[in-house]
Write a protein that holds these residues in place. Structure first.
Motif, PDB file in Angstrom:
ATOM      1  N   LYS A 282       0.843  -1.196   0.000  1.00 52.52           N
ATOM      2  CA  LYS A 282       0.000   0.000   0.000  1.00 52.52           C
ATOM      3  C   LYS A 282       0.885   1.255   0.000  1.00 52.52           C
ATOM      4  CE  LYS A 282      -0.859   0.327   5.030  1.00 52.52           C
ATOM      5  NZ  LYS A 282       0.064  -0.570   5.652  1.00 52.52           N
ATOM      6  N   ALA A 283       0.306   2.372  -0.439  1.00 52.09           N
ATOM      7  CA  ALA A 283       1.073   3.621  -0.471  1.00 52.09           C
ATOM      8  C   ALA A 283       0.962   4.299   0.888  1.00 52.09           C
ATOM      9  CB  ALA A 283       0.555   4.531  -1.584  1.00 52.09           C
ATOM     10  N   ASP A 284       1.753   3.854   1.831  1.00 48.53           N
ATOM     11  CA  ASP A 284       1.751   4.399   3.194  1.00 48.53           C
ATOM     12  C   ASP A 284       2.724   5.575   3.234  1.00 48.53           C
ATOM     13  OD1 ASP A 284       2.423   4.925   5.844  1.00 48.53           O
ATOM     14  OD2 ASP A 284       2.216   2.822   6.466  1.00 48.53           O
ATOM     15  N   GLU A 285       2.147   6.788   3.332  1.00 50.37           N
ATOM     16  CA  GLU A 285       2.983   7.990   3.188  1.00 50.37           C
ATOM     17  C   GLU A 285       3.991   8.154   4.327  1.00 50.37           C
ATOM     18  OE1 GLU A 285       2.137  11.265   1.055  1.00 50.37           O
ATOM     19  OE2 GLU A 285      -0.010  10.866   0.786  1.00 50.37           O
ATOM     20  N   ASP A 286       3.593   7.779   5.543  1.00 49.46           N
ATOM     21  CA  ASP A 286       4.538   7.867   6.667  1.00 49.46           C
ATOM     22  C   ASP A 286       5.731   6.958   6.415  1.00 49.46           C
ATOM     23  OD1 ASP A 286       3.229   9.673   8.130  1.00 49.46           O
ATOM     24  OD2 ASP A 286       2.205   8.232   9.450  1.00 49.46           O
ATOM     25  N   TRP A 287       5.418   5.745   5.988  1.00 46.60           N
ATOM     26  CA  TRP A 287       6.467   4.758   5.731  1.00 46.60           C
ATOM     27  C   TRP A 287       7.393   5.271   4.623  1.00 46.60           C
ATOM     28  CZ3 TRP A 287       8.728   1.782   2.038  1.00 46.60           C
ATOM     29  CH2 TRP A 287       9.486   0.676   2.474  1.00 46.60           C
ATOM     30  N   LEU A 288       6.777   5.763   3.532  1.00 48.97           N
ATOM     31  CA  LEU A 288       7.579   6.240   2.396  1.00 48.97           C
ATOM     32  C   LEU A 288       8.478   7.410   2.784  1.00 48.97           C
ATOM     33  CD1 LEU A 288       5.031   5.955  -0.515  1.00 48.97           C
ATOM     34  CD2 LEU A 288       7.418   5.189  -0.618  1.00 48.97           C
ATOM     35  N   ALA A 289       7.935   8.343   3.563  1.00 49.70           N
ATOM     36  CA  ALA A 289       8.721   9.525   3.958  1.00 49.70           C
ATOM     37  C   ALA A 289       9.945   9.085   4.760  1.00 49.70           C
ATOM     38  CB  ALA A 289       7.858  10.484   4.766  1.00 49.70           C
ATOM     39  N   GLN A 290       9.738   8.153   5.675  1.00 50.18           N
ATOM     40  CA  GLN A 290      10.865   7.708   6.508  1.00 50.18           C
ATOM     41  C   GLN A 290      11.847   6.847   5.710  1.00 50.18           C
ATOM     42  OE1 GLN A 290       9.821   6.264  10.539  1.00 50.18           O
ATOM     43  NE2 GLN A 290       7.760   6.928  10.016  1.00 50.18           N
ATOM     44  N   PHE A 291      11.305   5.981   4.872  1.00 41.94           N
ATOM     45  CA  PHE A 291      12.158   5.159   4.009  1.00 41.94           C
ATOM     46  C   PHE A 291      13.074   6.064   3.178  1.00 41.94           C
ATOM     47  CE2 PHE A 291      12.801   3.345  -0.244  1.00 41.94           C
ATOM     48  CZ  PHE A 291      13.411   2.145   0.059  1.00 41.94           C
ATOM     49  N   CYS A 292      12.485   7.103   2.586  1.00 41.11           N
ATOM     50  CA  CYS A 292      13.267   8.022   1.741  1.00 41.11           C
ATOM     51  C   CYS A 292      14.299   8.791   2.559  1.00 41.11           C
ATOM     52  CB  CYS A 292      12.346   8.992   1.010  1.00 41.11           C
ATOM     53  SG  CYS A 292      11.499   8.185  -0.366  1.00 41.11           S
ATOM     54  N   ARG A 293      13.955   9.140   3.787  1.00 36.78           N
ATOM     55  CA  ARG A 293      14.916   9.861   4.624  1.00 36.78           C
ATOM     56  C   ARG A 293      16.188   9.026   4.799  1.00 36.78           C
ATOM     57  NH1 ARG A 293      12.442  10.812   9.892  1.00 36.78           N
ATOM     58  NH2 ARG A 293      10.750  11.663   8.668  1.00 36.78           N
ATOM     59  N   GLY A 294      16.012   7.751   5.124  1.00 38.90           N
ATOM     60  CA  GLY A 294      17.163   6.861   5.308  1.00 38.90           C
ATOM     61  C   GLY A 294      17.930   6.653   4.014  1.00 38.90           C
ATOM     62  N   LEU A 295      17.195   6.440   2.941  1.00 41.11           N
ATOM     63  CA  LEU A 295      17.817   6.185   1.632  1.00 41.11           C
ATOM     64  C   LEU A 295      18.622   7.398   1.146  1.00 41.11           C
ATOM     65  CD1 LEU A 295      17.874   4.312  -0.992  1.00 41.11           C
ATOM     66  CD2 LEU A 295      15.968   5.709  -1.775  1.00 41.11           C
ATOM     67  N   PHE A 296      17.985   8.565   1.153  1.00 41.67           N
ATOM     68  CA  PHE A 296      18.649   9.737   0.573  1.00 41.67           C
ATOM     69  C   PHE A 296      19.764  10.275   1.473  1.00 41.67           C
ATOM     70  CE2 PHE A 296      14.718   9.896  -2.038  1.00 41.67           C
ATOM     71  CZ  PHE A 296      15.335   9.834  -3.277  1.00 41.67           C
ATOM     72  N   ALA A 297      19.656  10.061   2.780  1.00 38.52           N
ATOM     73  CA  ALA A 297      20.743  10.500   3.669  1.00 38.52           C
ATOM     74  C   ALA A 297      22.026   9.738   3.332  1.00 38.52           C
ATOM     75  CB  ALA A 297      20.366  10.284   5.129  1.00 38.52           C
ATOM     76  N   LEU A 298      21.919   8.420   3.168  1.00 37.32           N
ATOM     77  CA  LEU A 298      23.109   7.632   2.843  1.00 37.32           C
ATOM     78  C   LEU A 298      23.584   7.945   1.417  1.00 37.32           C
ATOM     79  CD1 LEU A 298      25.183   5.468   3.623  1.00 37.32           C
ATOM     80  CD2 LEU A 298      23.600   3.737   2.720  1.00 37.32           C
ATOM     81  N   ALA A 299      22.620   8.121   0.490  1.00 30.74           N
ATOM     82  CA  ALA A 299      22.980   8.442  -0.896  1.00 30.74           C
ATOM     83  C   ALA A 299      23.805   9.727  -0.928  1.00 30.74           C
ATOM     84  CB  ALA A 299      21.727   8.584  -1.751  1.00 30.74           C
ATOM     85  N   GLU A 300      23.353  10.720  -0.190  1.00 31.84           N
ATOM     86  CA  GLU A 300      24.060  12.005  -0.153  1.00 31.84           C
ATOM     87  C   GLU A 300      25.455  11.833   0.447  1.00 31.84           C
ATOM     88  OE1 GLU A 300      22.662  16.429   1.010  1.00 31.84           O
ATOM     89  OE2 GLU A 300      21.656  15.070  -0.373  1.00 31.84           O
ATOM     90  N   ASP A 301      25.530  11.120   1.564  1.00 35.51           N
ATOM     91  CA  ASP A 301      26.827  10.855   2.223  1.00 35.51           C
ATOM     92  C   ASP A 301      27.829  10.233   1.268  1.00 35.51           C
ATOM     93  OD1 ASP A 301      26.187  11.750   4.656  1.00 35.51           O
ATOM     94  OD2 ASP A 301      26.031   9.786   5.633  1.00 35.51           O
ATOM     95  N   CYS A 302      27.350   9.354   0.405  1.00 34.32           N
ATOM     96  CA  CYS A 302      28.258   8.585  -0.452  1.00 34.32           C
ATOM     97  C   CYS A 302      28.304   9.127  -1.875  1.00 34.32           C
ATOM     98  CB  CYS A 302      27.855   7.116  -0.445  1.00 34.32           C
ATOM     99  SG  CYS A 302      28.036   6.361   1.181  1.00 34.32           S
ATOM    100  N   GLY A 303      27.653  10.262  -2.137  1.00 30.65           N
ATOM    101  CA  GLY A 303      27.708  10.879  -3.465  1.00 30.65           C
ATOM    102  C   GLY A 303      26.952  10.096  -4.528  1.00 30.65           C
ATOM    103  N   VAL A 304      25.870   9.424  -4.116  1.00 31.60           N
ATOM    104  CA  VAL A 304      25.105   8.596  -5.059  1.00 31.60           C
ATOM    105  C   VAL A 304      23.856   9.347  -5.526  1.00 31.60           C
ATOM    106  CG1 VAL A 304      23.728   6.486  -5.273  1.00 31.60           C
ATOM    107  CG2 VAL A 304      25.918   6.428  -4.074  1.00 31.60           C
TER     108      VAL A 304
END
Ligand code: ADP
Ligand code: MG
Length: 323
Positions: free
Chosen positions: A94-116
């Motif tokens: 399901k499109a759970d917006e809370d879940w997606l927002a938090q998932f993206c926070r974790g994903l993009f934080a590491l992506a930014e750290d590693c230049g991805v």
């Protein structure tokens, strides 16, 4: 109103990445257009995480976002590649917006750290959460850390303290107890593995073979041995056990956990004797431990030796999805 596939992509993925100049066109068209640097090899890897197989469906979504990318960056690190781009295939019940927002926070934080830069993907509806990330990076020809270069006499090393993630899993399954003062650390080791990027890059100059430890140290080292056509002798008393692991399990069980526990995402690598001193000097400055745990031998097979020379018994080498 439920979120449509397209507004979901727009809201959570479009324009969220840092922008790399080697991305001519990112998310939003039928394909991404990428500009690989001339003269470099493209290192490509992909890993899938399935709810309740690779992570608990009710786990912290930020951690899941982090880990989905981290396990792929760990593969690039184990190859000595510099990360650049990623794509994401996401299947959600399901499109759970809370879940997606938090998932993206974790994903993009590491992506930014590693230049991805997340350059594309696919979003689908399905019975259970499945996250597939493909990561791409660069490595100069001839410098990649492969599994097939270990030679008799090479030292065997491991980063960090293997077994901690396995301990966290054992706790989750009610098979072990960790003292409260260690619990947060141990949980982090399972949910927020730190891909050993700096180490992987540095090892280009030192390692004859390397692998990242995802399915248990003994099993993953076994892959190096097989591909290199050699064997190894490990000194189990040298295994770098974390204080949490030492405090939580009796000695032999702790050693078994370090040898077979999955999900560590540490690097295991081999170094020829003439480069060992220089490597060990450099590794002192790393943000994680680096420990020599054994030696490559000509005779095939993995021999586990206690300090007194007797054999350390091990029934199962590590994790196997079909085993
Ligand atoms: P197509 O129908 O051509 O496959 P989609 O509608 O699936 O395109 O996707 C639209 C755009 O959004 C594409 O550029 C695609 O790469 C991107 N995209 C879709 N899902 C994701 C995702 N989960 N993460 C990143 N990019 C995504
Ligand atoms: Mg598509």
């Amino acid at each position: 109103m439920p979120l449509s596939e397209f507004s979901l992509i727009d809201r959570y993925f479009t324009g969220r990445s840092l922008h790399r100049p080697d991305v001519a066109l990112g998310i939003g068209d039928d394909c991404a257009l990428l500009i690989p640097p001339p003269g470099q090899q493209l290192a490509v890897t992909l890993d899938t995480l399935i709810a309740d197989i690779h992570f608990f469906a009710n786990a912290d979504p930020e951690g899941i976002g982090h880990k989905a990318l981290a396990v792929n960056l760990s593969d690039l690190a184990a190859m000595g590649a510099v990360p650049a781009w990623a794509t994401l295939a996401l299947t959600l019940p399901k499109a759970d917006e809370d879940w997606l927002a938090q998932f993206c926070r974790g994903l993009f934080a590491l992506a930014e750290d590693c230049g991805v830069h997340l350059v594309g993907g696919d979003t689908t509806h399905g019975p259970t959460t499945v996250i597939t990330i493909q990561a791409m990076g660069f490595v100069p020809p001839g410098l990649a850390l492969r599994r097939d270069g270990a030679k008799p006499g090479d030292g065997i090393y491991v980063t960090g303290t293997p077994g901690d993630a396995g301990l966290a899993l054992a706790v989750a399954f009610g098979q072990a107890i960790v003292a409260p003062e260690y619990m947060a650390d141990v949980q982090m080791r399972l949910e927020r593995p730190e891909p050993r990027m700096t180490q992987g890059l540095a090892l280009r100059e030192f390692a004859s073979a390397a692998i990242d430890v995802s399915d248990g140290l003994a099993q993953d080292l076994g892959h190096i041995l097989e591909r290199s056509g050699v064997g190894a002798r490990l000194a189990v008393n040298r295994l770098p056990l974390s204080p949490a692991l030492i405090a939580s399990l009796e000695r032999d069980a702790a050693l078994r956990m370090a040898l077979t526990g999955g999900d560590d995402y540490e690097l295991c690598f081999t170094v020829p004797p003439e480069r060992a001193t220089r490597l060990e000097k450099l590794a002192v400055r790393w943000n994680c431990r680096c420990t020599r745990i054994g030696v490559i031998e000509a005779e095939p097979g993995l021999r586990l030796a206690r300090a007194d020379g007797s054999t350390f018994p091990l029934e199962r080498l590590g994790y196997d999805h079909f085993g």
